[in-house]
Design a protein around this motif. Structure first.
Motif, PDB file in Angstrom:
ATOM      1  N   PHE A  15       5.245   3.659 -15.681  1.00  0.00           N
ATOM      2  CA  PHE A  15       5.747   5.017 -15.610  1.00  0.00           C
ATOM      3  C   PHE A  15       7.100   4.894 -14.795  1.00  0.00           C
ATOM      4  CE2 PHE A  15       2.934   4.334 -12.045  1.00  0.00           C
ATOM      5  CZ  PHE A  15       3.696   4.796 -11.026  1.00  0.00           C
ATOM      6  N   TRP A  16       7.425   3.705 -13.896  1.00  0.00           N
ATOM      7  CA  TRP A  16       8.397   3.923 -13.141  1.00  0.00           C
ATOM      8  C   TRP A  16       9.820   3.239 -13.899  1.00  0.00           C
ATOM      9  CZ3 TRP A  16       4.252   0.584 -13.089  1.00  0.00           C
ATOM     10  CH2 TRP A  16       4.499  -0.712 -13.290  1.00  0.00           C
ATOM     11  N   LEU A  17       9.591   2.603 -15.053  1.00  0.00           N
ATOM     12  CA  LEU A  17      10.653   2.359 -15.886  1.00  0.00           C
ATOM     13  C   LEU A  17      10.914   3.282 -16.974  1.00  0.00           C
ATOM     14  CD1 LEU A  17       9.393  -1.423 -16.055  1.00  0.00           C
ATOM     15  CD2 LEU A  17      11.037  -0.323 -14.795  1.00  0.00           C
ATOM     16  N   ASP A  18      12.224   3.020 -17.167  1.00  0.00           N
ATOM     17  CA  ASP A  18      12.923   3.777 -18.295  1.00  0.00           C
ATOM     18  C   ASP A  18      12.271   3.240 -19.587  1.00  0.00           C
ATOM     19  OD1 ASP A  18      14.108   5.662 -16.603  1.00  0.00           O
ATOM     20  OD2 ASP A  18      15.843   4.487 -16.500  1.00  0.00           O
ATOM     21  N   GLU A  19      12.526   3.711 -20.885  1.00  0.00           N
ATOM     22  CA  GLU A  19      12.028   3.080 -21.948  1.00  0.00           C
ATOM     23  C   GLU A  19      12.919   2.043 -22.300  1.00  0.00           C
ATOM     24  OE1 GLU A  19      12.514   6.135 -25.262  1.00  0.00           O
ATOM     25  OE2 GLU A  19      10.930   7.240 -24.492  1.00  0.00           O
TER      26      GLU A  19
ATOM     27  N   LEU B  37       6.610  11.411  -6.427  1.00  0.00           N
ATOM     28  CA  LEU B  37       6.495  10.496  -7.580  1.00  0.00           C
ATOM     29  C   LEU B  37       7.701   9.692  -7.839  1.00  0.00           C
ATOM     30  CD1 LEU B  37       4.856   9.442  -9.820  1.00  0.00           C
ATOM     31  CD2 LEU B  37       5.810  11.428 -11.286  1.00  0.00           C
ATOM     32  N   HIS B  38       8.954  10.507  -7.374  1.00  0.00           N
ATOM     33  CA  HIS B  38      10.213   9.775  -7.391  1.00  0.00           C
ATOM     34  C   HIS B  38      10.359   8.646  -6.456  1.00  0.00           C
ATOM     35  CE1 HIS B  38      14.610   9.317  -7.659  1.00  0.00           C
ATOM     36  NE2 HIS B  38      14.658   9.273  -6.296  1.00  0.00           N
ATOM     37  N   VAL B  39      10.032   8.947  -5.215  1.00  0.00           N
ATOM     38  CA  VAL B  39       9.746   7.649  -4.334  1.00  0.00           C
ATOM     39  C   VAL B  39       8.976   6.697  -4.658  1.00  0.00           C
ATOM     40  CG1 VAL B  39       8.993   7.034  -1.944  1.00  0.00           C
ATOM     41  CG2 VAL B  39      10.313   9.404  -2.314  1.00  0.00           C
ATOM     42  N   LEU B  40       7.828   6.826  -5.049  1.00  0.00           N
ATOM     43  CA  LEU B  40       6.995   5.753  -5.817  1.00  0.00           C
ATOM     44  C   LEU B  40       7.873   5.190  -6.887  1.00  0.00           C
ATOM     45  CD1 LEU B  40       4.325   4.328  -5.879  1.00  0.00           C
ATOM     46  CD2 LEU B  40       3.683   5.983  -7.361  1.00  0.00           C
TER      47      LEU B  40
ATOM     48  N   LYS C 237      10.481   0.000  -8.875  1.00  0.00           N
ATOM     49  CA  LYS C 237      11.784  -0.570  -9.450  1.00  0.00           C
ATOM     50  C   LYS C 237      12.319  -1.520  -8.274  1.00  0.00           C
ATOM     51  CE  LYS C 237      13.091   3.261 -12.243  1.00  0.00           C
ATOM     52  NZ  LYS C 237      14.327   4.633 -12.329  1.00  0.00           N
ATOM     53  N   TYR C 238      12.455  -1.146  -7.182  1.00  0.00           N
ATOM     54  CA  TYR C 238      12.911  -2.174  -6.217  1.00  0.00           C
ATOM     55  C   TYR C 238      12.102  -3.466  -6.012  1.00  0.00           C
ATOM     56  CZ  TYR C 238      15.988  -3.540  -2.338  1.00  0.00           C
ATOM     57  OH  TYR C 238      16.761  -4.355  -1.604  1.00  0.00           O
TER      58      TYR C 238
ATOM     59  N   ASN D  91       0.675  -1.198  -0.107  1.00  0.00           N
ATOM     60  CA  ASN D  91      -0.046  -0.054   0.064  1.00  0.00           C
ATOM     61  C   ASN D  91       0.846   1.165   0.091  1.00  0.00           C
ATOM     62  OD1 ASN D  91      -2.424   1.533   0.268  1.00  0.00           O
ATOM     63  ND2 ASN D  91      -2.145   1.535   2.220  1.00  0.00           N
ATOM     64  N   THR D  92       0.789   2.314  -1.124  1.00  0.00           N
ATOM     65  CA  THR D  92       1.544   3.060  -1.103  1.00  0.00           C
ATOM     66  C   THR D  92       0.920   4.448  -0.480  1.00  0.00           C
ATOM     67  OG1 THR D  92       0.755   3.804  -3.426  1.00  0.00           O
ATOM     68  CG2 THR D  92       2.714   2.352  -3.279  1.00  0.00           C
ATOM     69  N   SER D  93       1.609   5.529  -0.635  1.00  0.00           N
ATOM     70  CA  SER D  93       1.009   6.742   0.030  1.00  0.00           C
ATOM     71  C   SER D  93       0.363   7.616  -1.114  1.00  0.00           C
ATOM     72  CB  SER D  93       2.017   7.799   0.757  1.00  0.00           C
ATOM     73  OG  SER D  93       2.788   8.112  -0.053  1.00  0.00           O
ATOM     74  N   GLY D  94      -0.348   8.684  -0.825  1.00  0.00           N
ATOM     75  CA  GLY D  94      -0.898   9.453  -1.642  1.00  0.00           C
ATOM     76  C   GLY D  94      -0.135  10.708  -2.051  1.00  0.00           C
ATOM     77  N   TRP D  95       1.075  10.640  -1.721  1.00  0.00           N
ATOM     78  CA  TRP D  95       2.212  11.684  -2.322  1.00  0.00           C
ATOM     79  C   TRP D  95       2.708  11.142  -3.441  1.00  0.00           C
ATOM     80  CZ3 TRP D  95       7.686  12.297  -0.310  1.00  0.00           C
ATOM     81  CH2 TRP D  95       8.357  13.511  -0.698  1.00  0.00           C
ATOM     82  N   VAL D  96       2.104  11.530  -4.668  1.00  0.00           N
ATOM     83  CA  VAL D  96       2.295  11.138  -6.138  1.00  0.00           C
ATOM     84  C   VAL D  96       2.954  12.302  -6.837  1.00  0.00           C
ATOM     85  CG1 VAL D  96       0.850   9.094  -5.866  1.00  0.00           C
ATOM     86  CG2 VAL D  96      -0.077  11.173  -6.605  1.00  0.00           C
ATOM     87  N   LYS D  97       3.282  13.381  -6.383  1.00  0.00           N
ATOM     88  CA  LYS D  97       3.683  14.316  -7.258  1.00  0.00           C
ATOM     89  C   LYS D  97       5.193  14.737  -6.864  1.00  0.00           C
ATOM     90  CE  LYS D  97      -0.074  14.501  -9.830  1.00  0.00           C
ATOM     91  NZ  LYS D  97       0.128  14.116 -11.251  1.00  0.00           N
ATOM     92  N   GLY D  98       5.940  15.261  -7.723  1.00  0.00           N
ATOM     93  CA  GLY D  98       7.263  15.794  -7.262  1.00  0.00           C
ATOM     94  C   GLY D  98       8.150  14.772  -6.913  1.00  0.00           C
ATOM     95  N   ASN D  99       8.863  14.978  -5.612  1.00  0.00           N
ATOM     96  CA  ASN D  99       9.538  14.128  -5.047  1.00  0.00           C
ATOM     97  C   ASN D  99       8.859  12.697  -4.648  1.00  0.00           C
ATOM     98  OD1 ASN D  99      11.916  15.390  -5.000  1.00  0.00           O
ATOM     99  ND2 ASN D  99      11.828  16.208  -3.139  1.00  0.00           N
TER     100      ASN D  99
END
Length: 310
Positions: free
Chosen positions: A199-203, A167-170, A175-176, A157-165
């Motif tokens: 969205f978490w993966l590079d092309e 999104l980076h944390v998510l 990835k991990y 279960n992830t947090s609702g913080w999905v913008k800026g940093n």
């Protein structure tokens, strides 16, 4: 879309309940027997991630008898007081989705804040450590022929913080963990949603093996699956319930004031000064030095109190 042409609110809720239940069943029963699924539930704040996670956990427990739950939302955790990142193992299905439960975690870390923005790097280190523990001790990905140590599924279960940093944390988290399924709860306001696709993966890292599941968010979700919650109130309730365990069962606790009165009435635990050890820069502090320090600190505090009074 409302099935059967019915326009009533009850019909719409039945339709949305069916959507959530179908998604949970698809994740649990459309998966192969091995390895058990690792599912990340993502979405903006108040989109119903915890509610869907509870439904999904119930469904997974129905199939696998056990399911693990990695709660990374320090602001509104599901089974612990606020400020914790925790890993749980559930063996029973919840009978009522509207009841908030406290559970002893299998393993946890105290982040110490309800806001993940305060230290994203520390938060990620805790999440990675808990996932490593799950992968090694509970998932047993490499032990297909070991009936003594059957693997169990995981819901993240992830947090609702999905913008800026946030999104980076998510992204780093996904990835991990390399989930087999990612459930995306989306609102009607597209600007608030998590990006679509992987969205978490590079092309060059495109992963076609991950299953993407999209469902409507909390304000479109069935009432019976949602706890009507206001963040601050829920945090207070969880804290009171957690510390309430330290008091006699017959002691009435309905507020923080009651909790304070309860702790004030408990006889404090006494420990001889000679039994206290303090480590300072990897050096042991002798008892007489500790005693001198405490006495000096007491005198300084008394002096400060007196000067503030006069």
């Amino acid at each position: 879309m409302v099935r059967g042409g019915e326009g009533s609110e009850e019909a719409r809720e039945r339709d949305r309940a069916w959507e959530w239940e179908a998604a949970a069943a698809a994740v649990a029963y459309d998966s192969c027997d091995w390895p058990p699924p690792v599912v990340a539930v993502c979405g903006p704040g108040n989109s119903g991630k915890s509610a869907f996670s509870r439904l999904l956990l119930n469904t997974l427990v129905g199939r696998y008898k056990k399911a693990a739950y990695l709660d990374t939302d320090v602001g509104q955790p599901e089974f612990t007081p606020p400020g914790f990142v925790s890993l749980h193992v559930l063996e029973e299905q919840a009978k009522d989705f509207n009841i908030l439960y406290l559970r002893n975690p299998k393993r946890c870390f105290f982040f110490g804040d309800v806001c993940a923005q305060k230290n994203p790097k520390l938060l990620l280190s805790y999440i990675f450590s808990l996932y490593d523990y799950f992968s090694k001790e509970l998932h047993h990905f490499d032990e297909v022929d070991s009936p003594e140590r059957p693997g169990i599924p995981l819901v993240i279960n992830t947090s609702g913080w999905v913008k800026g940093n946030g999104l980076h944390v998510l992204k780093e988290m996904l990835k991990y963990a390399c989930p087999t399924h990612v459930v995306r709860l989306s609102t009607t306001v597209e600007g608030k949603n998590v990006p679509g696709g992987t969205f978490w993966l590079d092309e060059h890292e495109a992963n076609t093996s991950v299953n993407l599941v999209e469902i409507r968010s909390a304000h479109d979700s069935p009432r019976h699956l949602l706890v009507k919650k206001e963040a601050r109130i829920i945090r207070d309730i969880r804290l009171i319930a957690y510390f309430r365990q330290c008091l006699p069962m017959d002691f009435p606790v309905f507020s923080y004031d009651d909790l304070i009165q309860g702790f004030a009435s408990v006889q404090p635990f006494q420990l001889p000064l000679s039994k206290i050890q303090v480590i300072d820069l990897h050096n042991q502090v002798e008892s007489f030095a500790l005693s001198t320090f405490i006495q000096y600190s007491f005198l300084v505090s008394m002096f400060q109190i007196q000067t503030s009074v006069f």
